[in-house]
Design a protein around this motif. Sequence first.
Motif, PDB file in Angstrom:
ATOM      1  N   ALA A   8       9.245  34.697  67.938  1.00 57.40           N
ATOM      2  CA  ALA A   8       7.894  35.272  67.855  1.00 57.40           C
ATOM      3  C   ALA A   8       7.955  36.686  67.280  1.00 57.40           C
ATOM      4  N   GLU A   9       8.931  37.484  67.708  1.00 59.95           N
ATOM      5  CA  GLU A   9       9.076  38.839  67.162  1.00 59.95           C
ATOM      6  C   GLU A   9       9.398  38.799  65.668  1.00 59.95           C
ATOM      7  N   ASP A  10      10.264  37.875  65.273  1.00 58.73           N
ATOM      8  CA  ASP A  10      10.580  37.726  63.845  1.00 58.73           C
ATOM      9  C   ASP A  10       9.329  37.357  63.056  1.00 58.73           C
ATOM     10  N   GLN A  11       8.548  36.449  63.599  1.00 59.97           N
ATOM     11  CA  GLN A  11       7.316  36.006  62.943  1.00 59.97           C
ATOM     12  C   GLN A  11       6.327  37.165  62.822  1.00 59.97           C
ATOM     13  N   ALA A  12       6.167  37.933  63.890  1.00 62.89           N
ATOM     14  CA  ALA A  12       5.255  39.087  63.867  1.00 62.89           C
ATOM     15  C   ALA A  12       5.756  40.144  62.889  1.00 62.89           C
ATOM     16  N   HIS A  13       7.048  40.401  62.890  1.00 68.79           N
ATOM     17  CA  HIS A  13       7.665  41.377  61.985  1.00 68.79           C
ATOM     18  C   HIS A  13       7.358  41.018  60.534  1.00 68.79           C
ATOM     19  N   ASP A  14       7.618  39.775  60.160  1.00 63.21           N
ATOM     20  CA  ASP A  14       7.367  39.329  58.790  1.00 63.21           C
ATOM     21  C   ASP A  14       5.877  39.376  58.452  1.00 63.21           C
ATOM     22  N   PHE A  15       5.040  38.972  59.395  1.00 66.91           N
ATOM     23  CA  PHE A  15       3.589  38.996  59.207  1.00 66.91           C
ATOM     24  C   PHE A  15       3.111  40.414  58.896  1.00 66.91           C
ATOM     25  N   LEU A  16       3.576  41.387  59.693  1.00 69.16           N
ATOM     26  CA  LEU A  16       3.132  42.767  59.513  1.00 69.16           C
ATOM     27  C   LEU A  16       3.680  43.387  58.224  1.00 69.16           C
ATOM     28  N   ILE A  17       4.890  43.040  57.857  1.00 66.97           N
ATOM     29  CA  ILE A  17       5.435  43.514  56.575  1.00 66.97           C
ATOM     30  C   ILE A  17       4.571  42.991  55.429  1.00 66.97           C
ATOM     31  N   ASN A  18       4.168  41.728  55.518  1.00 64.04           N
ATOM     32  CA  ASN A  18       3.296  41.155  54.488  1.00 64.04           C
ATOM     33  C   ASN A  18       1.922  41.823  54.462  1.00 64.04           C
ATOM     34  N   LYS A  19       1.533  42.458  55.571  1.00 60.72           N
ATOM     35  CA  LYS A  19       0.264  43.190  55.630  1.00 60.72           C
ATOM     36  C   LYS A  19       0.429  44.648  55.194  1.00 60.72           C
ATOM     37  N   GLY A  20       1.642  45.032  54.820  1.00 60.30           N
ATOM     38  CA  GLY A  20       1.876  46.370  54.285  1.00 60.30           C
ATOM     39  C   GLY A  20       2.516  47.375  55.223  1.00 60.30           C
ATOM     40  N   LEU A  21       2.816  46.988  56.464  1.00 66.53           N
ATOM     41  CA  LEU A  21       3.479  47.907  57.380  1.00 66.53           C
ATOM     42  C   LEU A  21       4.960  48.004  57.031  1.00 66.53           C
ATOM     43  N   LYS A  22       5.562  49.121  57.373  1.00 60.84           N
ATOM     44  CA  LYS A  22       6.979  49.364  57.092  1.00 60.84           C
ATOM     45  C   LYS A  22       7.742  49.435  58.411  1.00 60.84           C
ATOM     46  N   PRO A  23       8.837  48.669  58.536  1.00 62.67           N
ATOM     47  CA  PRO A  23       9.600  48.669  59.795  1.00 62.67           C
ATOM     48  C   PRO A  23      10.404  49.957  59.980  1.00 62.67           C
ATOM     49  N   ILE A  24      10.451  50.426  61.212  1.00 57.77           N
ATOM     50  CA  ILE A  24      11.260  51.575  61.598  1.00 57.77           C
ATOM     51  C   ILE A  24      12.392  51.112  62.515  1.00 57.77           C
TER      52      ILE A  24
END
Length: 120
Positions: free
Chosen positions: A18-34
């Motif tokens: 679920a975390e992987d799915q959310a991570h990828d979803f948010l990256i596709n929405k333009g957020l940058k991982p820290i």
Amino acid sequence: MISSLKAKAAHLLRGKTAEDQAHDFLINKGLKPICRNYRCKQGELDLVMTDQQSLVIVEVRYRKSDAYGSALESITHSKQARIIAATYHYLSTLRTDCPLRFDVVAISGNGDINWIKNAF
């Protein structure tokens, strides 16, 4: 005993998925991982990301079904308090004064993703 260990391992795997799915979803929405899974004695931050100039703390919740409450309903006031306390600890390690926001990504068993910005 072995079956309970298998159940716990399956639960942890579902959480990571679920975390992987959310991570990828948010990256596709333009957020940058820290960072991911920041842990301290106050609690854990699932995802820390940036959205333009804002630092975004993301809580990821997964529920196979809504029979005992939805993923969103599982974020109680005490859970919010632990996330906020862990965020204070995380921020104490940084020198930043950027805006801060708390988001929730709720994932249901059927694959629906509900992204709530400024959830609390």
